[in-house]
Design a protein around this motif. Structure first.
Motif, PDB file in Angstrom:
ATOM      1  N   GLN A  38     -43.073  28.836   5.372  1.00  0.00           N
ATOM      2  CA  GLN A  38     -41.845  28.626   6.131  1.00  0.00           C
ATOM      3  C   GLN A  38     -42.063  27.576   7.209  1.00  0.00           C
ATOM      4  OE1 GLN A  38     -38.643  29.975   5.644  1.00  0.00           O
ATOM      5  NE2 GLN A  38     -38.213  28.294   7.048  1.00  0.00           N
ATOM      6  N   ARG A  39     -43.199  27.634   7.862  1.00  0.00           N
ATOM      7  CA  ARG A  39     -43.513  26.641   8.902  1.00  0.00           C
ATOM      8  C   ARG A  39     -43.562  25.245   8.302  1.00  0.00           C
ATOM      9  NH1 ARG A  39     -48.871  25.314  11.500  1.00  0.00           N
ATOM     10  NH2 ARG A  39     -48.281  24.118  13.311  1.00  0.00           N
ATOM     11  N   GLN A  40     -44.145  25.135   7.109  1.00  0.00           N
ATOM     12  CA  GLN A  40     -44.213  23.836   6.446  1.00  0.00           C
ATOM     13  C   GLN A  40     -42.805  23.329   6.119  1.00  0.00           C
ATOM     14  OE1 GLN A  40     -45.874  23.358   2.366  1.00  0.00           O
ATOM     15  NE2 GLN A  40     -47.506  22.273   3.469  1.00  0.00           N
ATOM     16  N   ARG A  41     -41.940  24.215   5.591  1.00  0.00           N
ATOM     17  CA  ARG A  41     -40.559  23.805   5.292  1.00  0.00           C
ATOM     18  C   ARG A  41     -39.835  23.360   6.560  1.00  0.00           C
ATOM     19  NH1 ARG A  41     -41.013  28.370   1.894  1.00  0.00           N
ATOM     20  NH2 ARG A  41     -39.894  29.668   3.392  1.00  0.00           N
ATOM     21  N   ASP A  42     -40.007  24.120   7.636  1.00  0.00           N
ATOM     22  CA  ASP A  42     -39.360  23.770   8.907  1.00  0.00           C
ATOM     23  C   ASP A  42     -39.855  22.419   9.413  1.00  0.00           C
ATOM     24  OD1 ASP A  42     -38.062  26.207   8.775  1.00  0.00           O
ATOM     25  OD2 ASP A  42     -39.344  27.184  10.265  1.00  0.00           O
ATOM     26  N   THR A  43     -41.164  22.174   9.289  1.00  0.00           N
ATOM     27  CA  THR A  43     -41.748  20.915   9.747  1.00  0.00           C
ATOM     28  C   THR A  43     -41.188  19.737   8.960  1.00  0.00           C
ATOM     29  OG1 THR A  43     -43.771  22.034  10.438  1.00  0.00           O
ATOM     30  CG2 THR A  43     -43.931  19.670  10.061  1.00  0.00           C
ATOM     31  N   VAL A  44     -41.100  19.898   7.646  1.00  0.00           N
ATOM     32  CA  VAL A  44     -40.553  18.827   6.805  1.00  0.00           C
ATOM     33  C   VAL A  44     -39.093  18.575   7.156  1.00  0.00           C
ATOM     34  CG1 VAL A  44     -39.921  18.212   4.435  1.00  0.00           C
ATOM     35  CG2 VAL A  44     -42.192  19.126   4.924  1.00  0.00           C
ATOM     36  N   ALA A  45     -38.319  19.634   7.295  1.00  0.00           N
ATOM     37  CA  ALA A  45     -36.897  19.480   7.623  1.00  0.00           C
ATOM     38  C   ALA A  45     -36.722  18.771   8.962  1.00  0.00           C
ATOM     39  CB  ALA A  45     -36.207  20.841   7.640  1.00  0.00           C
ATOM     40  N   THR A  46     -37.512  19.145   9.938  1.00  0.00           N
ATOM     41  CA  THR A  46     -37.424  18.521  11.258  1.00  0.00           C
ATOM     42  C   THR A  46     -37.825  17.051  11.186  1.00  0.00           C
ATOM     43  OG1 THR A  46     -37.866  20.616  12.368  1.00  0.00           O
ATOM     44  CG2 THR A  46     -38.289  18.612  13.637  1.00  0.00           C
ATOM     45  N   ALA A  47     -38.907  16.763  10.472  1.00  0.00           N
ATOM     46  CA  ALA A  47     -39.373  15.379  10.357  1.00  0.00           C
ATOM     47  C   ALA A  47     -38.329  14.506   9.667  1.00  0.00           C
ATOM     48  CB  ALA A  47     -40.697  15.327   9.603  1.00  0.00           C
ATOM     49  N   VAL A  48     -37.761  14.998   8.581  1.00  0.00           N
ATOM     50  CA  VAL A  48     -36.752  14.222   7.863  1.00  0.00           C
ATOM     51  C   VAL A  48     -35.519  14.011   8.736  1.00  0.00           C
ATOM     52  CG1 VAL A  48     -35.187  14.245   5.872  1.00  0.00           C
ATOM     53  CG2 VAL A  48     -37.595  14.863   5.579  1.00  0.00           C
ATOM     54  N   THR A  49     -35.114  15.047   9.446  1.00  0.00           N
ATOM     55  CA  THR A  49     -33.975  14.915  10.354  1.00  0.00           C
ATOM     56  C   THR A  49     -34.257  13.871  11.418  1.00  0.00           C
ATOM     57  OG1 THR A  49     -33.298  17.204   9.971  1.00  0.00           O
ATOM     58  CG2 THR A  49     -32.507  16.164  12.005  1.00  0.00           C
TER      59      THR A  49
END
Length: 73
Positions: A38-49
């Motif tokens: 979940q942390r990895q998904r959140d990190t990717v989503a934040t980075a892409v945003t």
């Protein structure tokens, strides 16, 4: 003197405890994995945003420059 049946019951109890403990370990490890994923998904989503917002900001700047240039022509 130890009864041979007692030894069998002791081994059975030990194996039951082992299975229970392994289940607890597995559940804990599975939760750690879920949390890490979940942390990895959140990190990717934040980075892409953040990248998208940066590009959007640069686009707005570019359009302002082009608009200013076209107004001066």
């Amino acid at each position: 003197m130890t009864n041979p049946a007692d030894a069998g019951l002791t081994v059975k109890a030990m194996m039951e405890e082992h299975v229970r403990l392994m289940g607890e370990i597995h559940a804990t490890q599975a939760q750690l994995l879920r949390t890490a994923l979940q942390r990895q998904r959140d990190t990717v989503a934040t980075a892409v945003t953040n990248v998208a917002q940066k590009i959007e900001g640069q686009t707005a700047d570019f359009l302002a420059i082009v608009g200013q240039f076209s107004n001066e022509i």
